[in-house]
Write a protein that holds these residues in place. Structure first.
Motif, PDB file in Angstrom:
ATOM      1  N   GLU A  83     -19.992 -18.286  -7.768  1.00  0.00           N
ATOM      2  CA  GLU A  83     -20.099 -17.070  -6.964  1.00  0.00           C
ATOM      3  C   GLU A  83     -20.360 -15.848  -7.850  1.00  0.00           C
ATOM      4  OE1 GLU A  83     -18.183 -14.673  -3.223  1.00  0.00           O
ATOM      5  OE2 GLU A  83     -16.905 -16.105  -4.258  1.00  0.00           O
ATOM      6  N   GLN A  84     -19.737 -15.789  -9.021  1.00  0.00           N
ATOM      7  CA  GLN A  84     -19.986 -14.661  -9.924  1.00  0.00           C
ATOM      8  C   GLN A  84     -21.442 -14.636 -10.366  1.00  0.00           C
ATOM      9  OE1 GLN A  84     -17.821 -12.016 -10.774  1.00  0.00           O
ATOM     10  NE2 GLN A  84     -19.835 -11.251 -11.359  1.00  0.00           N
ATOM     11  N   LYS A  85     -22.037 -15.805 -10.607  1.00  0.00           N
ATOM     12  CA  LYS A  85     -23.461 -15.860 -10.954  1.00  0.00           C
ATOM     13  C   LYS A  85     -24.307 -15.312  -9.800  1.00  0.00           C
ATOM     14  CE  LYS A  85     -23.342 -17.464 -15.083  1.00  0.00           C
ATOM     15  NZ  LYS A  85     -23.752 -16.638 -16.226  1.00  0.00           N
ATOM     16  N   LEU A  86     -23.930 -15.636  -8.568  1.00  0.00           N
ATOM     17  CA  LEU A  86     -24.660 -15.123  -7.406  1.00  0.00           C
ATOM     18  C   LEU A  86     -24.502 -13.605  -7.286  1.00  0.00           C
ATOM     19  CD1 LEU A  86     -23.944 -17.929  -4.787  1.00  0.00           C
ATOM     20  CD2 LEU A  86     -25.927 -17.660  -6.300  1.00  0.00           C
ATOM     21  N   ILE A  87     -23.333 -13.104  -7.615  1.00  0.00           N
ATOM     22  CA  ILE A  87     -23.110 -11.653  -7.626  1.00  0.00           C
ATOM     23  C   ILE A  87     -23.967 -11.014  -8.713  1.00  0.00           C
ATOM     24  CG2 ILE A  87     -21.415  -9.846  -8.145  1.00  0.00           C
ATOM     25  CD1 ILE A  87     -19.311 -11.679  -6.741  1.00  0.00           C
ATOM     26  N   ASP A  88     -23.967 -11.611  -9.909  1.00  0.00           N
ATOM     27  CA  ASP A  88     -24.760 -11.081 -11.019  1.00  0.00           C
ATOM     28  C   ASP A  88     -26.246 -11.050 -10.688  1.00  0.00           C
ATOM     29  OD1 ASP A  88     -22.359 -10.925 -12.397  1.00  0.00           O
ATOM     30  OD2 ASP A  88     -22.773 -12.661 -13.681  1.00  0.00           O
ATOM     31  N   LEU A  89     -26.704 -12.016  -9.901  1.00  0.00           N
ATOM     32  CA  LEU A  89     -28.113 -12.094  -9.527  1.00  0.00           C
ATOM     33  C   LEU A  89     -28.450 -11.229  -8.309  1.00  0.00           C
ATOM     34  CD1 LEU A  89     -28.592 -15.928 -10.064  1.00  0.00           C
ATOM     35  CD2 LEU A  89     -29.626 -14.088 -11.432  1.00  0.00           C
ATOM     36  N   GLY A  90     -27.429 -10.613  -7.705  1.00  0.00           N
ATOM     37  CA  GLY A  90     -27.653  -9.708  -6.586  1.00  0.00           C
ATOM     38  C   GLY A  90     -27.678 -10.364  -5.219  1.00  0.00           C
ATOM     39  N   TYR A  91     -27.254 -11.618  -5.120  1.00  0.00           N
ATOM     40  CA  TYR A  91     -27.241 -12.326  -3.838  1.00  0.00           C
ATOM     41  C   TYR A  91     -25.924 -12.165  -3.095  1.00  0.00           C
ATOM     42  CZ  TYR A  91     -31.298 -14.507  -5.957  1.00  0.00           C
ATOM     43  OH  TYR A  91     -32.498 -14.724  -6.577  1.00  0.00           O
ATOM     44  N   ASP A  92     -24.918 -11.619  -3.751  1.00  0.00           N
ATOM     45  CA  ASP A  92     -23.593 -11.434  -3.165  1.00  0.00           C
ATOM     46  C   ASP A  92     -23.022 -10.158  -3.780  1.00  0.00           C
ATOM     47  OD1 ASP A  92     -21.323 -11.972  -1.647  1.00  0.00           O
ATOM     48  OD2 ASP A  92     -20.583 -13.561  -2.954  1.00  0.00           O
ATOM     49  N   ASN A  93     -21.954  -9.640  -3.189  1.00  0.00           N
ATOM     50  CA  ASN A  93     -21.378  -8.423  -3.759  1.00  0.00           C
ATOM     51  C   ASN A  93     -19.858  -8.409  -3.818  1.00  0.00           C
ATOM     52  OD1 ASN A  93     -20.872  -8.135  -1.071  1.00  0.00           O
ATOM     53  ND2 ASN A  93     -22.001  -6.230  -0.796  1.00  0.00           N
ATOM     54  N   VAL A  94     -19.226  -9.454  -3.348  1.00  0.00           N
ATOM     55  CA  VAL A  94     -17.758  -9.484  -3.400  1.00  0.00           C
ATOM     56  C   VAL A  94     -17.289 -10.923  -3.630  1.00  0.00           C
ATOM     57  CG1 VAL A  94     -17.484  -9.709  -0.886  1.00  0.00           C
ATOM     58  CG2 VAL A  94     -15.640  -8.730  -2.236  1.00  0.00           C
ATOM     59  N   MET A  95     -16.299 -11.072  -4.491  1.00  0.00           N
ATOM     60  CA  MET A  95     -15.747 -12.383  -4.807  1.00  0.00           C
ATOM     61  C   MET A  95     -14.762 -12.773  -3.701  1.00  0.00           C
ATOM     62  SD  MET A  95     -15.730 -14.818  -7.146  1.00  0.00           S
ATOM     63  CE  MET A  95     -16.339 -14.064  -8.628  1.00  0.00           C
ATOM     64  N   ASP A  96     -15.250 -13.570  -2.731  1.00  0.00           N
ATOM     65  CA  ASP A  96     -14.411 -13.953  -1.599  1.00  0.00           C
ATOM     66  C   ASP A  96     -14.665 -15.393  -1.134  1.00  0.00           C
ATOM     67  OD1 ASP A  96     -16.915 -13.709  -0.502  1.00  0.00           O
ATOM     68  OD2 ASP A  96     -16.348 -12.313   1.079  1.00  0.00           O
ATOM     69  N   ASP A  97     -15.335 -16.185  -1.959  1.00  0.00           N
ATOM     70  CA  ASP A  97     -15.671 -17.581  -1.654  1.00  0.00           C
ATOM     71  C   ASP A  97     -16.784 -17.734  -0.624  1.00  0.00           C
ATOM     72  OD1 ASP A  97     -13.839 -18.491  -3.492  1.00  0.00           O
ATOM     73  OD2 ASP A  97     -12.286 -18.912  -2.012  1.00  0.00           O
ATOM     74  N   TYR A  98     -17.461 -16.652  -0.271  1.00  0.00           N
ATOM     75  CA  TYR A  98     -18.553 -16.722   0.697  1.00  0.00           C
ATOM     76  C   TYR A  98     -19.706 -15.840   0.260  1.00  0.00           C
ATOM     77  CZ  TYR A  98     -15.263 -19.002   3.800  1.00  0.00           C
ATOM     78  OH  TYR A  98     -14.371 -19.883   4.327  1.00  0.00           O
ATOM     79  N   VAL A  99     -20.905 -16.233   0.675  1.00  0.00           N
ATOM     80  CA  VAL A  99     -22.101 -15.434   0.467  1.00  0.00           C
ATOM     81  C   VAL A  99     -22.878 -15.458   1.780  1.00  0.00           C
ATOM     82  CG1 VAL A  99     -23.432 -17.367  -0.492  1.00  0.00           C
ATOM     83  CG2 VAL A  99     -24.099 -15.048  -1.033  1.00  0.00           C
ATOM     84  N   GLN A 100     -23.529 -14.356   2.116  1.00  0.00           N
ATOM     85  CA  GLN A 100     -24.343 -14.317   3.327  1.00  0.00           C
ATOM     86  C   GLN A 100     -25.472 -15.338   3.180  1.00  0.00           C
ATOM     87  OE1 GLN A 100     -24.347 -12.505   6.229  1.00  0.00           O
ATOM     88  NE2 GLN A 100     -22.404 -11.554   5.735  1.00  0.00           N
ATOM     89  N   THR A 101     -25.561 -16.267   4.100  1.00  0.00           N
ATOM     90  CA  THR A 101     -26.583 -17.295   4.054  1.00  0.00           C
ATOM     91  C   THR A 101     -27.981 -16.685   4.043  1.00  0.00           C
ATOM     92  OG1 THR A 101     -25.088 -18.794   5.215  1.00  0.00           O
ATOM     93  CG2 THR A 101     -27.412 -19.416   5.153  1.00  0.00           C
TER      94      THR A 101
END
Length: 125
Positions: free
Chosen positions: A28-46
């Motif tokens: 999830e942190q990698k997804l945040i770093d890449l701009g696909y997510d913005n909060v560490m909560d075990d979920y990402v917007q599909t």
């Protein structure tokens, strides 16, 4: 008529706001770093990941604790390239690529226990 109105009011919410479960903090942190997510909560917007065509997941240094579980990768349905590299230990335990029908290139360095390939008819590398 009352039921039709209720259904019509709910239609805008169907398919919007769907979440992909990403239980591993490193992933999830990698997804945040890449701009696909913005909060560490075990979920990402599909919707943030379903159109991504290229994804490269790299362990940058020995101080990182890489993932053993890429649950959530299955919702990257538009991927044509997936690379996973770096200093990984222990092995990955869950990588399901079967929903990625457009995948043409897949690279992985390190040990892996469970790779699921089906419906990957375009996979060349």
């Amino acid at each position: 008529m009352k039921y039709l109105l209720t259904i019509l009011l709910l239609v805008p919410f169907i398919g919007i706001g769907q979440l992909t479960y990403v239980p591993d903090d490193w992933f999830e942190q990698k997804l945040i770093d890449l701009g696909y997510d913005n909060v560490m909560d075990d979920y990402v917007q599909t919707s943030n990941i379903s159109g991504v065509t290229s994804l490269n997941l790299v362990v940058e240094n020995f101080n990182e604790t890489p993932t053993t579980d890429l649950t959530g990768i299955e919702d990257f349905i538009s991927l044509t390239y997936l690379g996973i590299s770096g200093v990984f230990h222990p092995p990955y335990v869950n990588i399901n690529l079967s929903q990625m029908e457009d995948l043409t290139e897949f690279y992985i360095w390190g040990r892996h226990d469970n790779l699921v390939f089906s419906n990957n008819l375009l996979l060349e590398k």
